[in-house]
Motif scaffolding. Structure first.
Motif, mmCIF file in Angstrom:
data_model
loop_
_atom_site.group_PDB
_atom_site.id
_atom_site.type_symbol
_atom_site.label_atom_id
_atom_site.label_comp_id
_atom_site.label_asym_id
_atom_site.label_seq_id
_atom_site.Cartn_x
_atom_site.Cartn_y
_atom_site.Cartn_z
ATOM 1 N N LYS A 93 0.826 -1.202 0.000
ATOM 2 C CA LYS A 93 0.000 0.000 0.000
ATOM 3 C C LYS A 93 0.863 1.256 0.000
ATOM 4 O O LYS A 93 1.931 1.285 0.615
ATOM 5 N N ASN A 94 0.365 2.269 -0.698
ATOM 6 C CA ASN A 94 0.950 3.618 -0.681
ATOM 7 C C ASN A 94 2.420 3.656 -1.098
ATOM 8 O O ASN A 94 3.255 4.219 -0.409
ATOM 9 N N VAL A 95 2.729 3.068 -2.238
ATOM 10 C CA VAL A 95 4.088 3.068 -2.778
ATOM 11 C C VAL A 95 4.246 4.304 -3.658
ATOM 12 O O VAL A 95 3.470 4.522 -4.586
ATOM 13 N N ASN A 96 5.260 5.106 -3.384
ATOM 14 C CA ASN A 96 5.505 6.335 -4.137
ATOM 15 C C ASN A 96 6.349 6.009 -5.367
ATOM 16 O O ASN A 96 7.566 5.877 -5.283
ATOM 17 N N LEU A 97 5.707 5.895 -6.523
ATOM 18 C CA LEU A 97 6.397 5.535 -7.762
ATOM 19 C C LEU A 97 7.194 6.693 -8.342
ATOM 20 O O LEU A 97 8.046 6.476 -9.209
ATOM 21 N N CYS A 98 6.971 7.911 -7.884
ATOM 22 C CA CYS A 98 7.735 9.052 -8.388
ATOM 23 C C CYS A 98 9.175 9.038 -7.881
ATOM 24 O O CYS A 98 9.996 9.791 -8.357
ATOM 25 N N LYS A 99 9.466 8.197 -6.929
ATOM 26 C CA LYS A 99 10.820 8.118 -6.375
ATOM 27 C C LYS A 99 11.609 6.941 -6.931
ATOM 28 O O LYS A 99 12.677 6.628 -6.430
ATOM 29 N N MET A 100 11.087 6.278 -7.986
ATOM 30 C CA MET A 100 11.783 5.109 -8.527
ATOM 31 C C MET A 100 11.494 4.956 -10.013
ATOM 32 O O MET A 100 10.526 5.512 -10.524
ATOM 33 N N THR A 101 12.330 4.195 -10.675
ATOM 34 C CA THR A 101 12.111 3.880 -12.087
ATOM 35 C C THR A 101 11.957 2.378 -12.290
ATOM 36 O O THR A 101 11.553 1.950 -13.361
ATOM 37 N N ALA A 102 12.304 1.595 -11.269
ATOM 38 C CA ALA A 102 12.193 0.135 -11.383
ATOM 39 C C ALA A 102 11.816 -0.472 -10.037
ATOM 40 O O ALA A 102 12.208 0.023 -8.987
ATOM 41 N N LEU A 103 11.046 -1.546 -10.115
ATOM 42 C CA LEU A 103 10.702 -2.365 -8.951
ATOM 43 C C LEU A 103 11.196 -3.773 -9.228
ATOM 44 O O LEU A 103 10.762 -4.416 -10.182
ATOM 45 N N ARG A 104 12.111 -4.251 -8.430
ATOM 46 C CA ARG A 104 12.610 -5.622 -8.557
ATOM 47 C C ARG A 104 11.906 -6.460 -7.500
ATOM 48 O O ARG A 104 12.151 -6.311 -6.307
ATOM 49 N N LEU A 105 11.000 -7.329 -7.948
ATOM 50 C CA LEU A 105 10.241 -8.167 -7.025
ATOM 51 C C LEU A 105 11.088 -9.344 -6.589
ATOM 52 O O LEU A 105 11.701 -10.022 -7.423
ATOM 53 N N ARG A 106 11.118 -9.597 -5.287
ATOM 54 C CA ARG A 106 11.937 -10.663 -4.717
ATOM 55 C C ARG A 106 11.091 -11.528 -3.791
ATOM 56 O O ARG A 106 10.129 -11.064 -3.189
ATOM 57 N N TYR A 107 11.486 -12.807 -3.677
ATOM 58 C CA TYR A 107 10.820 -13.716 -2.744
ATOM 59 C C TYR A 107 11.876 -14.438 -1.935
ATOM 60 O O TYR A 107 12.849 -14.957 -2.481
ATOM 61 N N ASP A 108 11.689 -14.468 -0.605
ATOM 62 C CA ASP A 108 12.591 -15.173 0.301
ATOM 63 C C ASP A 108 11.882 -16.435 0.781
ATOM 64 O O ASP A 108 10.954 -16.354 1.592
ATOM 65 N N PRO A 109 12.293 -17.625 0.273
ATOM 66 C CA PRO A 109 11.604 -18.862 0.673
ATOM 67 C C PRO A 109 11.778 -19.187 2.158
ATOM 68 O O PRO A 109 10.929 -19.853 2.743
ATOM 69 N N GLY A 110 12.850 -18.725 2.770
ATOM 70 C CA GLY A 110 13.073 -18.989 4.188
ATOM 71 C C GLY A 110 12.035 -18.325 5.076
ATOM 72 O O GLY A 110 11.532 -18.920 6.027
ATOM 73 N N THR A 111 11.705 -17.081 4.757
ATOM 74 C CA THR A 111 10.711 -16.340 5.548
ATOM 75 C C THR A 111 9.340 -16.297 4.862
ATOM 76 O O THR A 111 8.389 -15.783 5.442
ATOM 77 N N LYS A 112 9.280 -16.832 3.638
ATOM 78 C CA LYS A 112 8.057 -16.812 2.833
ATOM 79 C C LYS A 112 7.521 -15.390 2.682
ATOM 80 O O LYS A 112 6.332 -15.124 2.810
ATOM 81 N N THR A 113 8.450 -14.474 2.398
ATOM 82 C CA THR A 113 8.119 -13.069 2.273
ATOM 83 C C THR A 113 8.453 -12.558 0.880
ATOM 84 O O THR A 113 9.544 -12.803 0.377
ATOM 85 N N THR A 114 7.511 -11.836 0.287
ATOM 86 C CA THR A 114 7.751 -11.174 -0.989
ATOM 87 C C THR A 114 8.025 -9.711 -0.703
ATOM 88 O O THR A 114 7.329 -9.079 0.089
ATOM 89 N N SER A 115 9.023 -9.165 -1.369
ATOM 90 C CA SER A 115 9.393 -7.769 -1.186
ATOM 91 C C SER A 115 9.767 -7.185 -2.538
ATOM 92 O O SER A 115 9.793 -7.884 -3.541
ATOM 93 N N PHE A 116 10.060 -5.897 -2.538
ATOM 94 C CA PHE A 116 10.578 -5.295 -3.760
ATOM 95 C C PHE A 116 11.746 -4.396 -3.421
ATOM 96 O O PHE A 116 11.843 -3.848 -2.334
ATOM 97 N N LEU A 117 12.651 -4.297 -4.362
ATOM 98 C CA LEU A 117 13.791 -3.398 -4.278
ATOM 99 C C LEU A 117 13.503 -2.266 -5.254
ATOM 100 O O LEU A 117 13.306 -2.504 -6.441
ATOM 101 N N ALA A 118 13.447 -1.051 -4.755
ATOM 102 C CA ALA A 118 13.161 0.111 -5.597
ATOM 103 C C ALA A 118 14.464 0.703 -6.107
ATOM 104 O O ALA A 118 15.427 0.839 -5.359
ATOM 105 N N GLU A 119 14.479 1.016 -7.383
ATOM 106 C CA GLU A 119 15.659 1.656 -7.984
ATOM 107 C C GLU A 119 15.267 2.990 -8.556
ATOM 108 O O GLU A 119 14.178 3.195 -8.997
#
Length: 119
Positions: A93-119
């Motif tokens: 929720k509430n991701v500010n896309l004006c501060k990035m040009t790319a979203l790298r979606l990542r998944y950690d199987p150990g914690t079963k968590t999906t995240s993104f790295l903003a560039e």
């Protein structure tokens, strides 16, 4: 001298306007680095609620593939991802896309968590 001063003012106004264009950029490349295929990628404005979504994908977004998403207005968006082989969804929720040009979606199987790295 009159033309020189007018030219100098025009250059100054152009330079002053440049940061506002950069701050308004909200198109983003989404890169799937999760290890899983994505069947749905949706963005909606925070005021739209969480029931109305449009799928930005024309086809399944495979692992290591990317897609480019264009926005008409606004910086802050909700983002939803649905997996091809699972009934679970991820919501940010509430991701500010004006501060990035790319979203790298990542998944950690150990914690079963999906995240993104903003560039």
């Amino acid at each position: 001298m009159k033309y020189f001063l007018s030219g100098l003012i025009a250059i100054g106004l152009s330079i002053a306007a440049m940061p506002s264009f950069a701050a308004d950029a909200r198109n983003v490349t989404v890169v799937n680095e999760t290890g899983y295929a994505i069947k749905f990628l949706g963005f909606n404005a925070p005021d739209d609620g969480l029931d109305e979504w449009d799928n930005e994908l024309e086809k399944v977004l495979q692992n290591q593939a990317s897609t480019y998403v264009e926005f008409d207005e606004g910086c802050v968006w909700n983002i939803r991802v649905d997996w091809q082989s699972y009934d679970e969804a991820v919501l940010w929720k509430n991701v500010n896309l004006c501060k990035m040009t790319a979203l790298r979606l990542r998944y950690d199987p150990g914690t079963k968590t999906t995240s993104f790295l903003a560039e």
